[in-house]
Design an enzyme around this catalytic site. Sequence first.
Site, PDB file in Angstrom:
ATOM      1  N   ASN A 387       6.248  -0.072   8.283  1.00 43.12           N
ATOM      2  CA  ASN A 387       5.706   1.053   7.526  1.00 43.12           C
ATOM      3  C   ASN A 387       6.162   2.385   8.112  1.00 43.12           C
ATOM      4  OD1 ASN A 387       4.071   2.900   6.096  1.00 43.12           O
ATOM      5  ND2 ASN A 387       2.478   1.369   5.821  1.00 43.12           N
ATOM      6  N   ASP A 388       5.551   2.788   9.212  1.00 43.45           N
ATOM      7  CA  ASP A 388       5.809   4.120   9.754  1.00 43.45           C
ATOM      8  C   ASP A 388       7.269   4.322  10.145  1.00 43.45           C
ATOM      9  OD1 ASP A 388       3.055   4.684   9.516  1.00 43.45           O
ATOM     10  OD2 ASP A 388       2.672   3.673  11.417  1.00 43.45           O
ATOM     11  N   VAL A 389       7.934   3.265  10.626  1.00 41.31           N
ATOM     12  CA  VAL A 389       9.321   3.413  11.098  1.00 41.31           C
ATOM     13  C   VAL A 389      10.313   3.506   9.951  1.00 41.31           C
ATOM     14  CG1 VAL A 389       8.829   2.249  13.261  1.00 41.31           C
ATOM     15  CG2 VAL A 389       9.635   0.904  11.309  1.00 41.31           C
TER      16      VAL A 389
END
Length: 461
Positions: A387-389
């Site tokens: 997700n965040d990466v």
Amino acid sequence: MNTLVPLLYIVAFGLFILGLSGLTGPKTAVRGNLIAAVGVALAVIATLLIPGTQNWLLIALGMVIGTLLGVPSARQVKMTAIPQMVALFNGVGGGAVALIAWSEFRTTDGFTGEATYVVVGSLFAGIIGSVSFWGSLVAFGKLQEILPGRPIGLGAAQKLLNAVLLGAAVTCAVVAGLGGASELWIVAMLLLAAALGLTVVLPIGGADMPVVISLLNAMTGLSAAAAGLALNDTAMIVAGMIVGASGSILTNLMAQAMNRSIPAIVAGGFGGGSMTPDSTDGVDRTVRSTSAADAAIQMAYASSVIVVPGYGMAVAQAQHAVADMAELLEAKGVQVVFAIHPVAGRMPGHMNVLLAEADVSYDVQKEMDDVNGEFARTDVTLVIGANDVTNPAARTDPSSPIHGMPILNVDESRSVIVLKRSMSSGFAGIDNPLFYGERTSMLFGDAKKSVIALTEELKAL
């Protein structure tokens, strides 16, 4: 013995360094761990051979208890829980150092007549060890989801509280170090340091936990080195400095990978919240859902596929299914590589360890800097629980908490397929515009079941 013990220490230190050098790459990591373990064993033997060593029964009892607790825990831990185990085991080391400092105070009658370096080393080790122990317990609790992942603190008053606790702990240490002081002073020092460990780590959000674990690991190493100085134990000094130095370097590299300074992280990070998309901000958040059959067709007729694994793959324990799918695609003439972000999962190398367990070749596991230029030339990118990466807001939205953080350029691919259970945010607790992109389609469901379904569809083509 006066000759044998130093020789064993020298050999052990060489093995420490050689083992650590093996940890620079996944191919040599297992061998590096084994070499370092042999070095530790030699250092223990050398320490036991020092003339005047007493309390053999107590030493043997401690080693037996440690073995009975450590070996089963390490063998039975799930791959998804490796970060928690690292945090917990690191904390135990810091706690041991804090107890050594207390013991040194008692056995020297309050440091009476002791050299200055012994006093300073013991007190420094006690404070840092206690901070590391209790801070590591908080990190463990957040990663294990016993504690909320969101920052827990007092806002603007947090820095003042931390400063007061640190000042009070140092004051108690000074009084205890003057010699002949009551034992209550060093107990108060350890308790204040324990409170400091809690108040420093609790306000740090879940997204920063990988960096925090590394930082606490470095602190444990430095505290062990200081305790070794006080005890005149060469093994503790060298091993502690190696751990402290390597942990500090790793912490700095991880902070750079997230484009966040270490002071900013310690001052209070972000993450672990439950932020939901704001439907009133005018952004089109239409999501295109796909099926396993349609996704399989895209990948089967692609010339290249990049797989981006994340913590969702770890939770679903889908690494073996992913390896089978990649093997099948390669048999169909599709080039498959894996893109690994430095902080994917919850600690460095988390994805590499999972993929290695599934016998995925290290040659197809590409680091972010090596693979980012390939996304624009890639037909399909398959995101599995990351997700965040992969969040393009890090590049495009100056108001985003992760703005400036280097990410995998997944959104540049010709087609993106995202495997997720739901539209919930990642560990940073922020929305991901990638999911609403024109070239993105979502395959909802458990990652392992979705990958197995994709594989079955590929077999049928």
